[in-house]
Motif scaffolding. Structure first.
Motif, PDB file in Angstrom:
ATOM      1  N   PHE A 363      -4.830  -0.090   4.628  1.00 17.07           N
ATOM      2  CA  PHE A 363      -5.646  -1.656   3.702  1.00 17.07           C
ATOM      3  C   PHE A 363      -5.136  -2.658   2.197  1.00 17.07           C
ATOM      4  CE2 PHE A 363      -8.037   0.510   7.164  1.00 17.07           C
ATOM      5  CZ  PHE A 363      -8.554  -0.749   7.712  1.00 17.07           C
ATOM      6  N   VAL A 364      -4.292  -1.891   1.520  1.00 20.68           N
ATOM      7  CA  VAL A 364      -4.848  -2.293   0.020  1.00 20.68           C
ATOM      8  C   VAL A 364      -3.015  -1.758  -0.328  1.00 20.68           C
ATOM      9  CG1 VAL A 364      -7.016  -1.218  -0.781  1.00 20.68           C
ATOM     10  CG2 VAL A 364      -4.772   0.434  -0.453  1.00 20.68           C
ATOM     11  N   GLY A 365      -1.971  -1.250   0.745  1.00 21.63           N
ATOM     12  CA  GLY A 365      -0.680  -1.139   0.304  1.00 21.63           C
ATOM     13  C   GLY A 365       0.234  -0.735  -0.804  1.00 21.63           C
ATOM     14  N   ASN A 366      -1.119  -0.032  -1.755  1.00 17.96           N
ATOM     15  CA  ASN A 366      -0.744   0.317  -3.231  1.00 17.96           C
ATOM     16  C   ASN A 366      -1.491   2.035  -2.816  1.00 17.96           C
ATOM     17  OD1 ASN A 366      -0.962   2.020  -5.446  1.00 17.96           O
ATOM     18  ND2 ASN A 366      -0.216   0.086  -5.800  1.00 17.96           N
ATOM     19  N   TYR A 367      -0.425   3.272  -2.797  1.00 18.38           N
ATOM     20  CA  TYR A 367      -1.160   4.577  -2.903  1.00 18.38           C
ATOM     21  C   TYR A 367      -2.039   4.572  -4.294  1.00 18.38           C
ATOM     22  CZ  TYR A 367       0.760   6.094   1.572  1.00 18.38           C
ATOM     23  OH  TYR A 367       0.635   6.460   2.798  1.00 18.38           O
ATOM     24  N   GLY A 368      -1.980   4.297  -5.397  1.00 16.23           N
ATOM     25  CA  GLY A 368      -2.654   4.596  -6.265  1.00 16.23           C
ATOM     26  C   GLY A 368      -3.624   4.142  -6.359  1.00 16.23           C
ATOM     27  N   VAL A 369      -4.063   2.042  -5.884  1.00 17.80           N
ATOM     28  CA  VAL A 369      -4.983   1.990  -5.779  1.00 17.80           C
ATOM     29  C   VAL A 369      -6.252   2.372  -4.716  1.00 17.80           C
ATOM     30  CG1 VAL A 369      -6.011  -0.437  -5.012  1.00 17.80           C
ATOM     31  CG2 VAL A 369      -4.587  -0.260  -6.290  1.00 17.80           C
ATOM     32  N   MET A 459       4.157   9.771   0.048  1.00 17.99           N
ATOM     33  CA  MET A 459       4.116   9.311  -1.964  1.00 17.99           C
ATOM     34  C   MET A 459       5.136   9.370  -2.780  1.00 17.99           C
ATOM     35  SD  MET A 459       1.069   9.376  -2.180  1.00 17.99           S
ATOM     36  CE  MET A 459      -1.139   9.590  -0.737  1.00 17.99           C
ATOM     37  N   ARG A 460       5.927  10.511  -2.422  1.00 17.04           N
ATOM     38  CA  ARG A 460       7.425  10.098  -2.671  1.00 17.04           C
ATOM     39  C   ARG A 460       7.913   8.281  -3.421  1.00 17.04           C
ATOM     40  NH1 ARG A 460      12.901   9.812  -1.559  1.00 17.04           N
ATOM     41  NH2 ARG A 460      13.810  10.706  -3.044  1.00 17.04           N
ATOM     42  N   GLN A 461       8.000   8.694  -4.781  1.00 20.09           N
ATOM     43  CA  GLN A 461       8.688   7.803  -4.806  1.00 20.09           C
ATOM     44  C   GLN A 461       7.497   6.654  -4.425  1.00 20.09           C
ATOM     45  OE1 GLN A 461      12.731   7.024  -4.007  1.00 20.09           O
ATOM     46  NE2 GLN A 461      13.092   9.086  -4.799  1.00 20.09           N
ATOM     47  N   ALA A 462       6.276   6.649  -4.675  1.00 19.54           N
ATOM     48  CA  ALA A 462       5.260   5.366  -4.627  1.00 19.54           C
ATOM     49  C   ALA A 462       4.265   4.811  -5.403  1.00 19.54           C
ATOM     50  CB  ALA A 462       4.534   6.073  -3.748  1.00 19.54           C
ATOM     51  N   PRO A 463       5.504   3.736  -5.972  1.00 19.42           N
ATOM     52  CA  PRO A 463       4.336   2.918  -6.718  1.00 19.42           C
ATOM     53  C   PRO A 463       3.130   2.477  -7.351  1.00 19.42           C
ATOM     54  CG  PRO A 463       5.508   1.539  -5.573  1.00 19.42           C
ATOM     55  CD  PRO A 463       5.272   2.740  -4.875  1.00 19.42           C
ATOM     56  N   PHE A 464       2.792   2.592  -8.759  1.00 20.99           N
ATOM     57  CA  PHE A 464       1.762   2.086  -9.427  1.00 20.99           C
ATOM     58  C   PHE A 464       2.044   0.477  -9.344  1.00 20.99           C
ATOM     59  CE2 PHE A 464      -2.786   3.311 -12.010  1.00 20.99           C
ATOM     60  CZ  PHE A 464      -3.672   2.684 -10.798  1.00 20.99           C
ATOM     61  N   LYS A 469       6.261   4.223 -11.157  1.00 24.53           N
ATOM     62  CA  LYS A 469       7.427   3.640 -10.313  1.00 24.53           C
ATOM     63  C   LYS A 469       7.135   5.169  -9.699  1.00 24.53           C
ATOM     64  CE  LYS A 469       8.488   0.504 -12.346  1.00 24.53           C
ATOM     65  NZ  LYS A 469       8.308  -0.933 -11.561  1.00 24.53           N
ATOM     66  N   ASP A 470       6.289   6.185  -9.644  1.00 27.06           N
ATOM     67  CA  ASP A 470       6.186   7.403  -8.189  1.00 27.06           C
ATOM     68  C   ASP A 470       5.452   8.076  -8.884  1.00 27.06           C
ATOM     69  OD1 ASP A 470       7.230   9.923  -6.857  1.00 27.06           O
ATOM     70  OD2 ASP A 470       8.910   9.440  -7.926  1.00 27.06           O
ATOM     71  N   LEU A 471       4.182   7.901  -8.450  1.00 18.64           N
ATOM     72  CA  LEU A 471       2.828   8.938  -8.323  1.00 18.64           C
ATOM     73  C   LEU A 471       3.325  10.255  -8.151  1.00 18.64           C
ATOM     74  CD1 LEU A 471       0.771   6.031  -6.289  1.00 18.64           C
ATOM     75  CD2 LEU A 471       0.526   6.862  -8.930  1.00 18.64           C
ATOM     76  N   SER A 472       4.264  10.468  -7.398  1.00 21.83           N
ATOM     77  CA  SER A 472       4.391  12.275  -7.293  1.00 21.83           C
ATOM     78  C   SER A 472       5.583  12.749  -8.462  1.00 21.83           C
ATOM     79  CB  SER A 472       5.591  12.382  -5.916  1.00 21.83           C
ATOM     80  OG  SER A 472       6.338  12.038  -6.074  1.00 21.83           O
ATOM     81  N   GLY A 543      -0.401  10.542 -10.625  1.00 19.82           N
ATOM     82  CA  GLY A 543      -1.022  10.286  -9.080  1.00 19.82           C
ATOM     83  C   GLY A 543      -2.467  10.928  -9.767  1.00 19.82           C
ATOM     84  N   LEU A 544      -2.348  12.550 -10.189  1.00 18.77           N
ATOM     85  CA  LEU A 544      -3.138  13.504 -10.041  1.00 18.77           C
ATOM     86  C   LEU A 544      -4.065  13.130 -10.987  1.00 18.77           C
ATOM     87  CD1 LEU A 544      -4.169  16.385  -8.726  1.00 18.77           C
ATOM     88  CD2 LEU A 544      -3.076  17.694 -10.994  1.00 18.77           C
ATOM     89  N   VAL A 545      -3.427  12.651 -12.314  1.00 20.36           N
ATOM     90  CA  VAL A 545      -3.754  12.395 -13.272  1.00 20.36           C
ATOM     91  C   VAL A 545      -4.421  11.126 -13.575  1.00 20.36           C
ATOM     92  CG1 VAL A 545      -3.239  12.373 -16.376  1.00 20.36           C
ATOM     93  CG2 VAL A 545      -2.224  13.714 -14.812  1.00 20.36           C
ATOM     94  N   ILE A 546      -4.077  10.395 -12.319  1.00 17.75           N
ATOM     95  CA  ILE A 546      -5.035   8.259 -12.420  1.00 17.75           C
ATOM     96  C   ILE A 546      -6.091   9.501 -11.670  1.00 17.75           C
ATOM     97  CG2 ILE A 546      -4.907   7.091 -11.089  1.00 17.75           C
ATOM     98  CD1 ILE A 546      -1.872   6.408 -11.741  1.00 17.75           C
TER      99      ILE A 546
END
Length: 597
Positions: A363-369, A459-464, A469-472, A543-546
């Protein structure tokens, strides 16, 4: 108080052990392994024969991958939406595959991930299928040096199969029909026609072999090495477990699957699920480097004169996408193929967490969100329990003056002091352990999210946003080069980025809201915890720190609201208000003593 102290110490030690292990042991081990593997890239000039069902051989020298590919007498190209490469007509091997949708870096122009490579390359990684003659059988079966002929098709693609043939000259004609889907699954139909006058006994086999494993980023919580489901259970020794003493493990299984895996990629050979197989994992020395092989051997098949036998193998070679491994488990009936993804100790929780994040991502298109939204749902789920805990901590904080008086009154009699404390808790209806529950609950959620970020290819190279640029991967910025303003290359332990610093600040704020431990030594330990965790988490996936930052902010907000409603003093807010009032009056910001403003 004794129970509270022990629980706090247990939680602290648990976190310190986990993070400290990765920071102090995991990273040095990774560096040692990289150094060891770099030293062994100089190949020795001797040949070692694989102890494999097909007698496959490794070359006595190594070449750059491009040169090794050019050596083959002929190849059948592979071209799919997900894969590029070729089948080696010498031996009929699968030894050239690139993953078209994945690149080495976040730059889409960077090289594609190279998965399989020929036996003569620097880092051989290949799959092989075929037949092996039964003991006492004189007929020749094709091997690793057999020249197959391309009989049908010139390029393997979804809907466009290729067929290879080989005539051994003694009445046996072997046919290999290869098809592929639009993802990562090959179907290999191996047939043999007996045109001789005598019966023949042959056993089908499949194998995945790897030598001179290239250096990679290794995490102690992520499995790399042998993998498979045999006899209905997961069998997954690491490279080191078998490689240290060149061990071999044997398994009997009906169906199942086996192979060799990295964190994100895997090659796995899959026999017919109704067939009984003898499976083997082995590690051995080959040309000065370590080699690893997973293989299975099926029962001999009698092929009468003018008769034929056919066996259907499958080969998975690609990225361990969760939806794909789940689909193959159901569509092809492969026993527990979903276990190719290493979900770890909290398996059901970890996979559920990934599925929840993936659902939100659609739905949101961003794994960080998606992580931020998921954290809110987790907080809502445990809101009543957290509310109870924070109210208990607020009561404990309000009782601090009375508790200090009791400690001073009974400072020479610890038993009497404890009894007086318990009477105070009973009178005020306070449970000193209730405040620990939010932290205890957070531990499995934290570890599960850590695992999701490490093992999930999604999650590999998934941007926020911004520089993430990479949450992993860790936060790439550092305060020690002014977040990139100074062109200085820093060692890993000095990479202290924006999000880890924010995490340290929010952790300190949350700690200041809680009643301090009674023991002075515990107070000193807790005062340093935000600093320790800031440096420890600097090398963890951002991503974990976020997640931790956002969880801290939500917890602080909830706790402040509760403390205001109960009239509990909020130390750092009171100090900030006091500093502001003094500055407005033109007085020094800090007031060393006296009543609060």
């Amino acid at each position: 108080m004794t129970e509270q102290r022990n629980l706090f110490l247990a939680i602290v030690l648990m976190m310190v052990v986990v993070f400290g292990w990765q920071f102090l042991v995991g990273v040095p081990r990774m560096q040692q392994e990289q150094a060891r593997q770099a030293e062994t890239t100089q190949q020795q000039k001797e040949t070692q024969t694989l102890n494999a069902p097909a007698g496959a051989q490794l070359a006595s020298h190594s070449l750059p991958r491009a040169e090794a590919l050019a050596q083959a007498a002929g190849r059948a190209d592979i071209e799919t939406p997900t894969l590029g490469g070729s089948i080696n007509l010498t031996g009929g091997r699968f030894d050239d595959l690139r993953l078209r949708q994945y690149h080495e870096t976040t730059d889409p122009k960077s090289p594609e991930i190279e998965l399989l490579s020929p036996a003569t390359a620097e880092h051989p990684y290949l799959a092989e299928f075929g037949w092996i003659a039964a003991p006492g059988e004189t007929q020749k079966a094709p091997g690793s040096d057999t020249p197959w002929r391309l009989a049908q098709g010139d390029k393997l693609a979804p809907g466009h199969d290729v067929e290879l043939t080989y005539d051994n000259g003694n009445g046996l004609v072997f046919t290999r029909h290869v098809s592929i889907d639009d993802r990562y699954m090959f179907t290999i139909v191996d047939s043999v026609d007996n045109r001789s006058a005598a019966p023949v006994s042959l056993s089908p086999y499949g194998l995945v072999m790897r030598r001179n494993v290239p250096p990679s980023t290794k995490y102690w919580v992520v499995h790399e090495g042998f993998i498979g489901v045999l006899g209905g259970t997961l069998k997954d020794p690491t490279y080191d477990e078998l490689g240290k003493n060149n061990d071999t493990q044997h398994f009997d299984s009906q169906g199942g699957w086996l192979g060799i895996t990295d964190k994100y990629w895997m090659a796995a050979a899959i026999p017919p699920q109704s067939e009984q197989v003898a499976a083997t994992y082995k590690a051995f020395d080959a040309n000065g480097t370590k080699a690893y092989q997973s293989d299975y051997l099926m029962k001999p098949r009698e092929i009468a004169p003018n008769g034929s036998q056919t066996v259907v193998h499958h080969l998975f070679a690609g990225a361990k996408v969760v939806s794909m491994t789940d689909d193959y488990t159901k569509a092809l009936g492969i026993n527990r193929f979903d276990m190719a993804v290493d979900w770890g100790w909290f398996n059901p929780l970890t996979k559920w967490m990934f599925l929840a994040l993936d659902y939100i991502y659609r739905f949101v298109g961003n794994y960080g969100v998606a992580i931020l939204i998921f954290t809110v749902f987790v907080k809502l789920l445990f809101f009543p329990l957290a509310n109870t805990s924070y109210r208990a901590m607020s009561k404990m904080k309000k009782l601090q003056p009375e508790m200090e008086r009791l400690r001073e009154r009974f400072k020479d009699d610890k038993v009497q002091q404890q009894q007086a404390m318990m009477q105070l808790y009973s009178k005020e209806k306070v449970n000193p352990l209730a405040g620990c529950m939010p932290m205890v609950i957070q531990i499995p959620v934290f570890f599960s999210l850590y695992k999701v970020l490490l093992v999930s290819i999604d999650m590999r190279q998934a941007p926020f946003f911004g520089w993430i640029k990479d949450l992993s991967a860790p936060d790439p910025t550092s305060i020690f080069n002014l977040f990139g303003l100074l062109p200085i290359m820093l060692p890993t332990f000095l990479m202290l980025g924006v999000f880890p610093i924010i995490m340290g600040i929010t952790m300190w704020l949350q700690t200041s809201l809680n009643p301090p431990p009674a023991d002075p030594m515990q107070q000193r330990i807790f005062s340093f915890m935000p600093i320790i965790f800031t440096f420890m988490l600097a090398n963890f996936p951002v991503g974990l720190v976020i997640y931790w930052n956002w969880n801290n902010i939500l917890s602080i907000t909830q706790q402040v609201v509760i403390m205001r409603s109960t009239g509990t003093p909020i130390d750092f807010l009171d100090r900030l208000r006091g500093m502001g009032a003094r500055l407005r009056r033109g007085e020094p910001a800090e007031k060393p003593a006296g009543p609060p403003d």
